[in-house]
Structure formats: structure tokens, C-alpha cells
Design a protein around this motif. Structure first.
Motif, PDB file in Angstrom:
ATOM      1  N   GLN A 122       6.830 120.879 111.495  1.00 48.96           N
ATOM      2  CA  GLN A 122       7.534 120.156 110.841  1.00 48.96           C
ATOM      3  C   GLN A 122       9.121 120.217 110.909  1.00 48.96           C
ATOM      4  OE1 GLN A 122       6.016 121.633 107.103  1.00 48.96           O
ATOM      5  NE2 GLN A 122       4.311 120.252 107.059  1.00 48.96           N
ATOM      6  N   ASN A 132       6.620 115.073 111.318  1.00 48.42           N
ATOM      7  CA  ASN A 132       5.681 115.937 111.107  1.00 48.42           C
ATOM      8  C   ASN A 132       4.320 116.023 111.974  1.00 48.42           C
ATOM      9  OD1 ASN A 132       3.683 117.665 109.636  1.00 48.42           O
ATOM     10  ND2 ASN A 132       3.209 116.259 107.951  1.00 48.42           N
ATOM     11  N   TRP A 157       3.600 116.691 104.340  1.00 49.58           N
ATOM     12  CA  TRP A 157       4.736 117.398 104.195  1.00 49.58           C
ATOM     13  C   TRP A 157       5.421 116.792 103.052  1.00 49.58           C
ATOM     14  CZ3 TRP A 157       9.425 118.045 108.006  1.00 49.58           C
ATOM     15  CH2 TRP A 157      10.291 119.153 107.384  1.00 49.58           C
TER      16      TRP A 157
END
Length: 212
Positions: free
Chosen positions: A13, A27, A33
Motif C-alpha cells: 500500500q 493498493n 485500505w
């Protein structure tokens, strides 16, 4: 354009800004996320250009609201988010600063003569072992409100000096600390007392610190 406000909560990420013109989140992990991201983008509603575009009625995809130098977003697994000043909800912004919708209606916007945010560079000297990274967290929302999961990652490009540039409200006093995160997500806080800082009324500044 300067790279700023780098965030990486895990090896899959990453998020970063490009000056005050854009922000990208990638991501590549197997789970979504979610967090609050700090950005110098001007306040407004932006279209996620990864899943849509600007239209006369808003956005064909996801709409993200930037307010007070930050925004909150959830990026699905194996997905991304991209914001820039050329893709505002309901119209696109040209280089001349004129917002133009698909109906060819134009509205000229002018910048306020009074600054509302300043760019502060935090430079922390800290030695680490493989897998460790340094993060910044503090008492205001732009610094995660003391939540390690919302802390801002510093860049190790000038190791052992770790740096990050953050857009913060002017004339604002706050407390902050640096933390270490290892590859397993374990958090180590630097020792007390909390550090304190007051942002200037305009311009930019650099705060140099050493891990303690």
C-alpha cells in the motif's frame, strides 16, 4: 512536481501527493485500505479518475471530498485512487484557474489573499533495522490524532534522516511524536515528553528532530 505526503501502511500500500495538484493511492494488497490522508490539494469535491471522470452533474465514479488539508477514503484490494485539480466534481479546472463544465458554463475562481495552510517539513534523524520505518503522529487530525494506524510515513531517501512534508493549518499549536513500525506492524513510540510545534502564519518551515 514535488513528491509529498508519502504514506505506506504496508509493503502493498502506497499513497503520495504531487505538489498541490494531485494525489494517488495504490493498493495491491488482498484487503481494502481505509484511512485519512493528508494533502495540500485545495478544498473541494474531486473525481477519482481511476474509476470515472468529471461530468456536468458530478462524477461518473467515486467522489472524494477534500477539506482542511485531508480526506478519508477506502481503496478496495487491487485497486487505486487518483485525484487531481483537473478533475473536479461537476467540471474540470484549467491552468488559468477557470472551472469549466460540459455545458460550457464558466466560473472564475480566485485564490484567497490569506493563507489557510502552510507546508511543514519534518526531518527526523533515526537509525533503523531492516523492515522498520519511521512515522509521524500527533494531536491534530492532519497528524492522525495520536492513532498509529493513521500516522504519516516518512521517506528514508536521505537516511538516516527521515523526512515528510505535511500541509497544516496556519497559526496552529499541536503536540507530536515519531514512532517506529516494523514489518509485523509492531509500534514503538519515542520517549516522553511530547514534542510541541506552532505553525507560522504563512510560507513554509522545516523542523529538525532526533529520535529519543
Amino acid at each position: 512536481t514535488t513528491l509529498n505526503n508519502w504514506v505506506s501502511d504496508s509493503s502493498t500500500q502506497i499513497a503520495f501527493g504531487r505538489g498541490s495538484s494531485g494525489y494517488a493511492i495504490i493498493n495491491s494488497g488482498s484487503s481494502s485500505w481505509s484511512r485519512t490522508f493528508v494533502t495540500p490539494l485545495p478544498d473541494g469535491k474531486y473525481c477519482n479518475v481511476y474509476d470515472g471522470a468529471s461530468s456536468s452533474s458530478g462524477c461518473t465514479g467515486t467522489t472524494i471530498t477534500v477539506s482542511g488539508g485531508s480526506f478519508t477514503a477506502t481503496v478496495s484490494s487491487y485497486s487505486a485512487l487518483g485525484l487531481h485539480t483537473g478533475a473536479l466534481a461537476g467540471g474540470t479546472t484549467t491552468s488559468s484557474g477557470t472551472a469549466t463544465t460540459s455545458k460550457t458554463t464558466t466560473t472564475t475562481t480566485s485564490a484567497s489573499s490569506t493563507a489557510t495552510a502552510v507546508s511543514i517539513t519534518f526531518a527526523e534523524t533515526a537509525t533503523t533495522v531492516w523492515g522498520e520505518n519511521i512515522f509521524l503522529v500527533g494531536s491534530i487530525s492532519q497528524l492522525g490524532t495520536w492513532s498509529p494506524s493513521s500516522a504519516i510515513a516518512l521517506s528514508s531517501a536521505s537516511y538516516p534522516v527521515w523526512t515528510v512534508t505535511v500541509s497544516l493549518p496556519v497559526n496552529t499549536s499541536f503536540q507530536y511524536k515519531y514512532i517506529r513500525k516494523d514489518s509485523s506492524g509492531n509500534v514503538t513510540w519515542e520517549s516522553d515528553p511530547n514534542r510541541t510545534y506552532t505553525t507560522p502564519s504563512s510560507g513554509s518551515a522545516t523542523e529538525n528532530d532526533t529520535w529519543r
